[in-house]
Write an enzyme that holds these catalytic residues in place. Structure first.
Site, PDB file in Angstrom:
ATOM      1  N   TYR A   1       0.838  -1.204   0.000  1.00 49.99           N
ATOM      2  CA  TYR A   1       0.000   0.000   0.000  1.00 49.99           C
ATOM      3  C   TYR A   1       0.872   1.253   0.000  1.00 49.99           C
ATOM      4  CZ  TYR A   1      -3.798   3.203   1.105  1.00 49.99           C
ATOM      5  OH  TYR A   1      -4.703   4.237   1.057  1.00 49.99           O
TER       6      TYR A   1
ATOM      7  N   SER B   1      -6.276   1.496  -4.527  1.00 51.72           N
ATOM      8  CA  SER B   1      -6.395   2.882  -4.091  1.00 51.72           C
ATOM      9  C   SER B   1      -5.019   3.547  -4.165  1.00 51.72           C
ATOM     10  CB  SER B   1      -7.004   2.941  -2.690  1.00 51.72           C
ATOM     11  OG  SER B   1      -7.456   4.228  -2.386  1.00 51.72           O
TER      12      SER B   1
ATOM     13  N   ASP C   1     -17.499   4.479  -7.832  1.00 45.95           N
ATOM     14  CA  ASP C   1     -16.460   4.836  -6.868  1.00 45.95           C
ATOM     15  C   ASP C   1     -16.413   6.359  -6.735  1.00 45.95           C
ATOM     16  OD1 ASP C   1     -14.236   5.170  -5.279  1.00 45.95           O
ATOM     17  OD2 ASP C   1     -12.988   3.749  -6.385  1.00 45.95           O
TER      18      ASP C   1
ATOM     19  N   HIS D   1     -15.749   1.905  -4.051  1.00 43.68           N
ATOM     20  CA  HIS D   1     -14.315   1.776  -3.783  1.00 43.68           C
ATOM     21  C   HIS D   1     -13.948   0.405  -3.227  1.00 43.68           C
ATOM     22  CE1 HIS D   1     -10.442   3.690  -3.626  1.00 43.68           C
ATOM     23  NE2 HIS D   1     -10.284   3.424  -2.340  1.00 43.68           N
TER      24      HIS D   1
END
Length: 718
Positions: free
Chosen positions: A479, A559, A643, A678
């Protein structure tokens, strides 16, 4: 910044998909995506944006593009010979009872439960030793399972509840108030709530947060001024009292409000970005009480975790990058009066309270360690956890004598335990019965050096006895942003990947919170390249140590992690065979112009800050760094058409650039989930389909014509 936007093309020319099956490879004829003469000027530099028209998420042209892209993508995926086997295996292994950790409200014990393949978890409750009954079933909210439960809050006495629902994965919520005893709806539904919890003030009403409804598309238009409201039961929402956020000096992008457990104080947190907040308190016992500032700038993260009368306990990273707890009196709470309660240590602190104690969870190289303290700050004990992994849920109400915690790691499915706060002993409460044998797998932590010599930890998980021959299909996941820590947790989907001989590797790269604020800041703004370098170095470590090779390496992230994948594949397309960017932030010059994106500027900076920041962002922005004639890895971009956090235009534009400029035969496809957002609240049925496609696409493009572990497939077929 001077901006020039020419009118986009009114028509879009789309070539129909003509996907045909061959043994190898599957041939794809991509749709042609129309271009428009659109450009921006930043500090004298013109930047073309030919696919700007795809930002209009509700236009007929964009809808037609989405439809044709999906036809192309699913035409490809349907020809992967083992796609259906993966879906069936996912369905079989997913089909086990799942129970969340219980919590007490009033006379009832509540818990979340999923019988196996239900699209959404159901909320159950029971009184004493009585039979459990359904309290809320989100599977009844919509026919297709795309309306989900997004929050649930009870009054202190448990007699009433309010819950939030999300439709189609949107961040916009609706609130419904129930009589908790009878389960009857008490009043009209509240609408247009966003980035908010619900916090009750006695039994009279509750606080919530939202934005004014934006002009234009509510899925993509900018939302910039958050506001806190108080809703009094029995009155229409139009009469709700605006508490904070109306005046220019109160303008913030994110504002949260909560009432302390003793119901004596209202606490308000106000932020302009995802890092740093102001903190205010109001004495609810005083009818004329005003909001008093505790922290009046956004230079640190702060929140009240507990209070005893007027004595406040505050968690802060002010002059303590790994966080600490301080105390101060509510009558004079300014920072010069703060006193350390649990001081900062070398490990990151994430505390909770319950049963009259503080539970300090620390991350030690991304693994949990839990210490129990009394209200005088005296260490009571270290809680001996069931193993090395991630513990959560150490907390409850002050009067609780027992509560439940949850433990998991990459090879141990999440299980819950009942904990006695006085003795520190615990017993197993629930363990899943899942078709996965943890004894057959191993998960090991290694440390490797990044480009600048920084040591990075990485967990590598796979079957025992795996041969290190450079030919193992491997997913590298990370991430790397927003102070988010990636700690070990079991995943049903990853178990299917590993039983097929796959490796799952997770490096704790900079930008995350595993080593505190300094680790986070080392991956922000002008240091963002550290994040990509850490990820690239992880891939190089796996290859150098023969876990895998470039022909068998896939990179995945969602993301901010989608940005990580997009930047890595455009900087080092030779490193991996497959790239899987999900719901990614991919246009770094315009991300801040959509929904609440401007709040991400702490991590990214914006192209409007200054020339240096613009050039830095443009230098790694995935949309702006796809080069003609370059051979990129096989790429499956995934996003949802609803989203409204990272708008799908990021993924649309990136896919269009890849399809136009890709050299060689590696497919570059985009899979757009309709009526989805999302990720949170996605129905189980859709999740299973997504992962069957992702794993199928990955293995097929690594050269597999059948699944590596046919024995597993044969076993469940039989």
């Amino acid at each position: 910044m001077k901006r020039i936007i020419l009118l986009p093309l009114l028509a879009i020319f789309l070539v129909a998909c003509q996907t045909q099956i061959k043994k190898e490879p599957i041939v794809v004829n991509y749709p042609t995506t129309a271009k428009a003469d659109s450009l921006d000027t930043y500090f004298g530099t013109e930047v073309k944006d030919p696919y700007r028209w795809l930002e209009d998420d509700r236009s007929p042209e964009t809808e037609a593009w989405v439809k044709t892209q999906n036809e192309t993508t699913f035409g490809y995926l349907e020809n992967i010979p083992f796609r259906n086997d993966l879906k069936k295996r996912l369905e079989k292994i997913w089909n086990y009872e799942k129970i969340g950790t219980p919590f007490e409200e009033g006379d009832y014990t509540y818990f979340y439960k999923n019988d196996g393949l239900q699209n959404q978890y159901v909320v159950y409750r029971k009184k004493g030793e009585g039979e459990a009954e359904v309290f809320l079933d989100p599977n009844t909210f919509s026919e297709d399972g795309t309306t989900s439960l997004a929050g649930l809050s009870f009054t202190k006495d448990g007699s009433m509840a309010a819950y939030l629902i999300s439709e189609g994965g949107s961040d916009w919520r609706k609130a419904i108030v129930l009589n908790a005893e009878t389960k009857e709806i008490m009043e009209d539904t509240l609408v247009d709530i966003k980035f908010s919890g619900l916090s009750w003030k006695g039994n009279d009403g509750f606080y919530y947060s939202s934005y004014d409804k934006p002009k234009g598309s509510e899925l993509s238009a900018k939302t910039d001024q958050h506001k806190v409201y108080y809703h009094k039961l029995g009155t229409p929402q139009s009469k709700d009292e605006l508490i904070y956020g109306e005046r220019p000096d109160e303008k913030h992008r994110y504002i949260g409000a909560g009432v302390t457990e003793d119901q004596n104080y209202l606490v308000i947190s106000a932020s302009t970005s995802t890092s740093g907040n102001k903190l205010f308190i109001q004495d609810l016992k005083d009818p004329n009480g005003l909001l008093i500032p505790i922290v009046d700038d956004t230079e640190s993260d702060n929140y009240i975790i507990e209070n005893v009368g007027s004595k406040l306990f505050i968690v802060t990273d002010r002059n303590a990058p790994n966080k600490k707890i301080i105390t101060v009196d509510a009558s004079n709470p300014s920072m010069e009066n703060w006193v350390d309660f649990i001081p900062e240590t070398e490990n990151v602190l994430s505390p909770n309270t319950g049963g009259g104690y503080f539970f300090a969870e620390y991350m030690v190289d991304a693994l949990s360690k839990v210490l129990q303290y009394d209200y005088d700050g005296k260490l009571v004990r270290e809680v001996k956890l069931p193993g090395l992994g991630s513990a959560s849920g150490f907390g409850g109400k002050k009067e609780d004598k027992e509560f439940y915690f949850y433990f998991t790691n990459y090879i141990i499915p999440g299980s819950s335990y009942k904990f006695n706060v006085e003795t520190g002993e615990y017993q197993s409460y629930w363990k899943p019965e899942i078709d996965f044998n943890s004894e057959e797998y191993e998960s090991n932590q290694v440390f490797y050096e990044s480009k600048d010599g920084t040591k990075i930890p990485m967990m590598i998980t796979h079957k025992k006895g795996l041969e290190l021959n450079g030919k193992n299909p491997t997913i590298l996941y990370a991430y790397g942003g927003f102070n988010v820590s990636i700690t070990p947790s079991f995943s049903i989907t990853n178990s299917v990947w590993m039983e097929q001989g796959g490796i799952y590797a997770v490096p704790n790269i900079r930008g995350g919170g595993e080593y505190g604020k300094k680790w986070h800041d080392a991956g922000t703004k002008m240091q963002k390249q550290n994040v990509f370098d850490d990820f690239i170095a992880a891939g190089e470590y796996l290859i150098a140590n023969n876990y895998t090779s470039s022909d068998y390496l896939a990179i995945r992230g969602g993301s901010n992690g989608g940005l990580l994948v997009g930047a890595t594949m455009t900087q080092r397309p030779d490193l991996m065979k497959v790239a899987l960017p999900a719901v990614g932030v991919l246009d770094m010059l315009r991300y801040h112009t959509f929904t609440a994106g401007a709040g991400w500027a702490y991590d990214y900076g914006t192209a409007e800050d200054n020339k240096e920041m613009f050039e830095y962002l443009k230098g790694y922005s995935p949309v702006h760094n796809v080069k003609s004639g370059m051979e990129y890895p096989a790429t499956l971009v995934t996003t949802g058409d609803h989203d409204d956090r990272v708008v799908p235009a990021h993924s649309f534009k990136f896919a269009a650039e890849l399809q136009e400029k890709q050299a060689g035969s590696n497919p570059t496809l985009i899979r757009i989930e309709t009526n989805a957002g999302h990720g949170a609240g996605t129905p189980v049925s859709k999740t299973i389909e997504q992962y069957a496609d992702i794993f199928g696409f990955t293995l097929y493009n690594m050269g597999f014509e059948e699944l590596p572990n046919q024995a597993v497939i044969k076993e469940f077929k039989d």
